[in-house]
Design a protein around this motif. Sequence first.
Motif, PDB file in Angstrom:
ATOM      1  N   GLU A 184      55.454  32.656  38.990  1.00 40.39           N
ATOM      2  CA  GLU A 184      54.155  33.021  39.551  1.00 40.39           C
ATOM      3  C   GLU A 184      53.937  32.387  40.917  1.00 40.39           C
ATOM      4  O   GLU A 184      53.505  33.054  41.861  1.00 40.39           O
ATOM      5  CB  GLU A 184      53.038  32.603  38.595  1.00 40.39           C
ATOM      6  CG  GLU A 184      53.006  33.369  37.292  1.00 40.39           C
ATOM      7  CD  GLU A 184      52.570  34.816  37.477  1.00 40.39           C
ATOM      8  OE1 GLU A 184      51.888  35.118  38.483  1.00 40.39           O
ATOM      9  OE2 GLU A 184      52.908  35.653  36.618  1.00 40.39           O
ATOM     10  N   LEU A 185      54.207  31.105  41.027  1.00 37.74           N
ATOM     11  CA  LEU A 185      53.987  30.407  42.290  1.00 37.74           C
ATOM     12  C   LEU A 185      54.904  30.927  43.386  1.00 37.74           C
ATOM     13  O   LEU A 185      54.502  31.044  44.555  1.00 37.74           O
ATOM     14  CB  LEU A 185      54.196  28.904  42.096  1.00 37.74           C
ATOM     15  CG  LEU A 185      53.125  28.193  41.263  1.00 37.74           C
ATOM     16  CD1 LEU A 185      53.617  26.809  40.843  1.00 37.74           C
ATOM     17  CD2 LEU A 185      51.817  28.078  42.031  1.00 37.74           C
ATOM     18  N   PHE A 197      54.070  29.837  47.340  1.00 36.94           N
ATOM     19  CA  PHE A 197      54.123  28.381  47.211  1.00 36.94           C
ATOM     20  C   PHE A 197      55.427  27.870  47.813  1.00 36.94           C
ATOM     21  O   PHE A 197      56.465  28.529  47.684  1.00 36.94           O
ATOM     22  CB  PHE A 197      54.040  28.007  45.728  1.00 36.94           C
ATOM     23  CG  PHE A 197      53.866  26.544  45.441  1.00 36.94           C
ATOM     24  CD1 PHE A 197      52.613  25.960  45.470  1.00 36.94           C
ATOM     25  CD2 PHE A 197      54.966  25.747  45.135  1.00 36.94           C
ATOM     26  CE1 PHE A 197      52.445  24.609  45.203  1.00 36.94           C
ATOM     27  CE2 PHE A 197      54.814  24.398  44.863  1.00 36.94           C
ATOM     28  CZ  PHE A 197      53.548  23.825  44.901  1.00 36.94           C
ATOM     29  N   TYR A 232      47.379  23.090  36.888  1.00 34.81           N
ATOM     30  CA  TYR A 232      46.801  24.370  36.481  1.00 34.81           C
ATOM     31  C   TYR A 232      47.758  25.264  35.708  1.00 34.81           C
ATOM     32  O   TYR A 232      47.311  26.151  34.973  1.00 34.81           O
ATOM     33  CB  TYR A 232      46.220  25.103  37.692  1.00 34.81           C
ATOM     34  CG  TYR A 232      44.837  24.601  38.021  1.00 34.81           C
ATOM     35  CD1 TYR A 232      43.762  24.883  37.188  1.00 34.81           C
ATOM     36  CD2 TYR A 232      44.611  23.788  39.118  1.00 34.81           C
ATOM     37  CE1 TYR A 232      42.494  24.392  37.451  1.00 34.81           C
ATOM     38  CE2 TYR A 232      43.347  23.288  39.399  1.00 34.81           C
ATOM     39  CZ  TYR A 232      42.293  23.598  38.557  1.00 34.81           C
ATOM     40  OH  TYR A 232      41.046  23.094  38.807  1.00 34.81           O
ATOM     41  N   PHE A 233      49.060  25.025  35.807  1.00 31.74           N
ATOM     42  CA  PHE A 233      50.017  25.856  35.076  1.00 31.74           C
ATOM     43  C   PHE A 233      50.622  25.146  33.867  1.00 31.74           C
ATOM     44  O   PHE A 233      51.428  25.737  33.159  1.00 31.74           O
ATOM     45  CB  PHE A 233      51.142  26.315  36.012  1.00 31.74           C
ATOM     46  CG  PHE A 233      50.832  27.550  36.804  1.00 31.74           C
ATOM     47  CD1 PHE A 233      51.070  28.816  36.284  1.00 31.74           C
ATOM     48  CD2 PHE A 233      50.282  27.446  38.076  1.00 31.74           C
ATOM     49  CE1 PHE A 233      50.768  29.962  37.016  1.00 31.74           C
ATOM     50  CE2 PHE A 233      49.983  28.583  38.823  1.00 31.74           C
ATOM     51  CZ  PHE A 233      50.222  29.847  38.298  1.00 31.74           C
ATOM     52  N   ALA A 253      55.440  29.227  35.630  1.00 27.29           N
ATOM     53  CA  ALA A 253      54.829  28.671  36.839  1.00 27.29           C
ATOM     54  C   ALA A 253      55.698  28.925  38.056  1.00 27.29           C
ATOM     55  O   ALA A 253      55.198  29.322  39.123  1.00 27.29           O
ATOM     56  CB  ALA A 253      54.589  27.176  36.669  1.00 27.29           C
ATOM     57  N   TRP A 295      46.274  24.491  47.154  1.00 30.81           N
ATOM     58  CA  TRP A 295      46.827  25.334  46.093  1.00 30.81           C
ATOM     59  C   TRP A 295      46.042  25.253  44.794  1.00 30.81           C
ATOM     60  O   TRP A 295      46.283  26.049  43.875  1.00 30.81           O
ATOM     61  CB  TRP A 295      48.292  24.974  45.845  1.00 30.81           C
ATOM     62  CG  TRP A 295      49.170  25.483  46.937  1.00 30.81           C
ATOM     63  CD1 TRP A 295      49.675  24.788  48.001  1.00 30.81           C
ATOM     64  CD2 TRP A 295      49.616  26.834  47.109  1.00 30.81           C
ATOM     65  NE1 TRP A 295      50.404  25.612  48.811  1.00 30.81           N
ATOM     66  CE2 TRP A 295      50.391  26.877  48.286  1.00 30.81           C
ATOM     67  CE3 TRP A 295      49.428  28.015  46.376  1.00 30.81           C
ATOM     68  CZ2 TRP A 295      50.974  28.050  48.748  1.00 30.81           C
ATOM     69  CZ3 TRP A 295      50.024  29.185  46.828  1.00 30.81           C
ATOM     70  CH2 TRP A 295      50.780  29.188  48.002  1.00 30.81           C
ATOM     71  N   ALA A 311      49.472  22.486  41.419  1.00 33.44           N
ATOM     72  CA  ALA A 311      50.128  23.614  40.755  1.00 33.44           C
ATOM     73  C   ALA A 311      50.493  23.267  39.321  1.00 33.44           C
ATOM     74  O   ALA A 311      50.284  24.065  38.396  1.00 33.44           O
ATOM     75  CB  ALA A 311      51.375  24.014  41.542  1.00 33.44           C
ATOM     76  N   ALA A 368      45.920  28.553  42.301  1.00 27.53           N
ATOM     77  CA  ALA A 368      46.556  28.348  41.000  1.00 27.53           C
ATOM     78  C   ALA A 368      45.557  28.559  39.876  1.00 27.53           C
ATOM     79  O   ALA A 368      45.867  29.200  38.864  1.00 27.53           O
ATOM     80  CB  ALA A 368      47.155  26.937  40.923  1.00 27.53           C
ATOM     81  N   ARG A 369      44.359  28.040  40.039  1.00 27.87           N
ATOM     82  CA  ARG A 369      43.319  28.223  39.026  1.00 27.87           C
ATOM     83  C   ARG A 369      42.973  29.696  38.852  1.00 27.87           C
ATOM     84  O   ARG A 369      42.815  30.197  37.732  1.00 27.87           O
ATOM     85  CB  ARG A 369      42.067  27.442  39.399  1.00 27.87           C
ATOM     86  CG  ARG A 369      40.984  27.441  38.319  1.00 27.87           C
ATOM     87  CD  ARG A 369      39.716  26.772  38.817  1.00 27.87           C
ATOM     88  NE  ARG A 369      38.795  26.507  37.733  1.00 27.87           N
ATOM     89  CZ  ARG A 369      37.975  27.393  37.183  1.00 27.87           C
ATOM     90  NH1 ARG A 369      37.985  28.648  37.619  1.00 27.87           N
ATOM     91  NH2 ARG A 369      37.164  27.046  36.193  1.00 27.87           N
ATOM     92  N   ARG A 406      44.856  32.284  39.434  1.00 29.08           N
ATOM     93  CA  ARG A 406      45.948  33.025  38.796  1.00 29.08           C
ATOM     94  C   ARG A 406      45.974  32.775  37.298  1.00 29.08           C
ATOM     95  O   ARG A 406      46.165  33.708  36.510  1.00 29.08           O
ATOM     96  CB  ARG A 406      47.295  32.623  39.424  1.00 29.08           C
ATOM     97  CG  ARG A 406      48.473  33.418  38.876  1.00 29.08           C
ATOM     98  CD  ARG A 406      48.256  34.906  39.064  1.00 29.08           C
ATOM     99  NE  ARG A 406      49.295  35.700  38.434  1.00 29.08           N
ATOM    100  CZ  ARG A 406      49.119  36.948  38.001  1.00 29.08           C
ATOM    101  NH1 ARG A 406      47.930  37.527  38.129  1.00 29.08           N
ATOM    102  NH2 ARG A 406      50.109  37.610  37.444  1.00 29.08           N
TER     103      ARG A 406
END
Length: 211
Positions: free
Chosen positions: A84-85, A90, A56-57, A81, A4, A53, A8-9, A11
């Motif tokens: 989005e995830l 996710f 990055y968020f 987060a 992930w 996750a 994640a990066r 996004r």
Amino acid sequence: MSRWAGPARARIATLWEGAQDGAHDLGHLDRVWKTCRLIATEEPRADADVLAAAAYFHDAVNLPKDHADRARASRLSAELAVRELGGMGFPAEKLAGVHHAIHAHSFSAGIPPETVEARILQDADRLEALGAIGLARMFLIAGQMGAALFHAADPMALERGLDDRRFALDHLEVKLFPVAAAMQTAAGRRMAAERAEWMESFRTRLLSEIG
């Protein structure tokens, strides 16, 4: 490692497109994720997906240090987060862990980290405020806020109150040295101690140069 990290990066790169903040950019997120992985080698119970996750968020909603809602930034980032995830597929059962790790990472939020992932993320992010990279970010942010490098007549605040909104060097005593002394993990404590010692050496050299 986690599969992930890349999604994640990617996004966050899209969400941050056009943003300009040298202290909170993709490089910062990459370093936090790298440090999370390093600390996690001594924390075998840590969930790599949650860590990736959250790393990055964690600054997804990035408010300036002097913003009135600064203390809410980590909560807003955690909520974004999760949204989005969730849309990225996710694992739903891990979203609460991501939310807590992000919410608890912030110094200003004052949320105690209750999971191993939250403790790791908090240490990894706070290590970014220490050492050489920490000083570089400190002076960058001080410049953005219009602060001076130091108080010319009393740089060590021997006869005045500390004020890190006006003088960048004051931030060492106001926040960074206390942060170094409050790490959550054994690995974090070792790294923080080394970086704090380096910052003290830098300050000694600076004081010597300015007389």
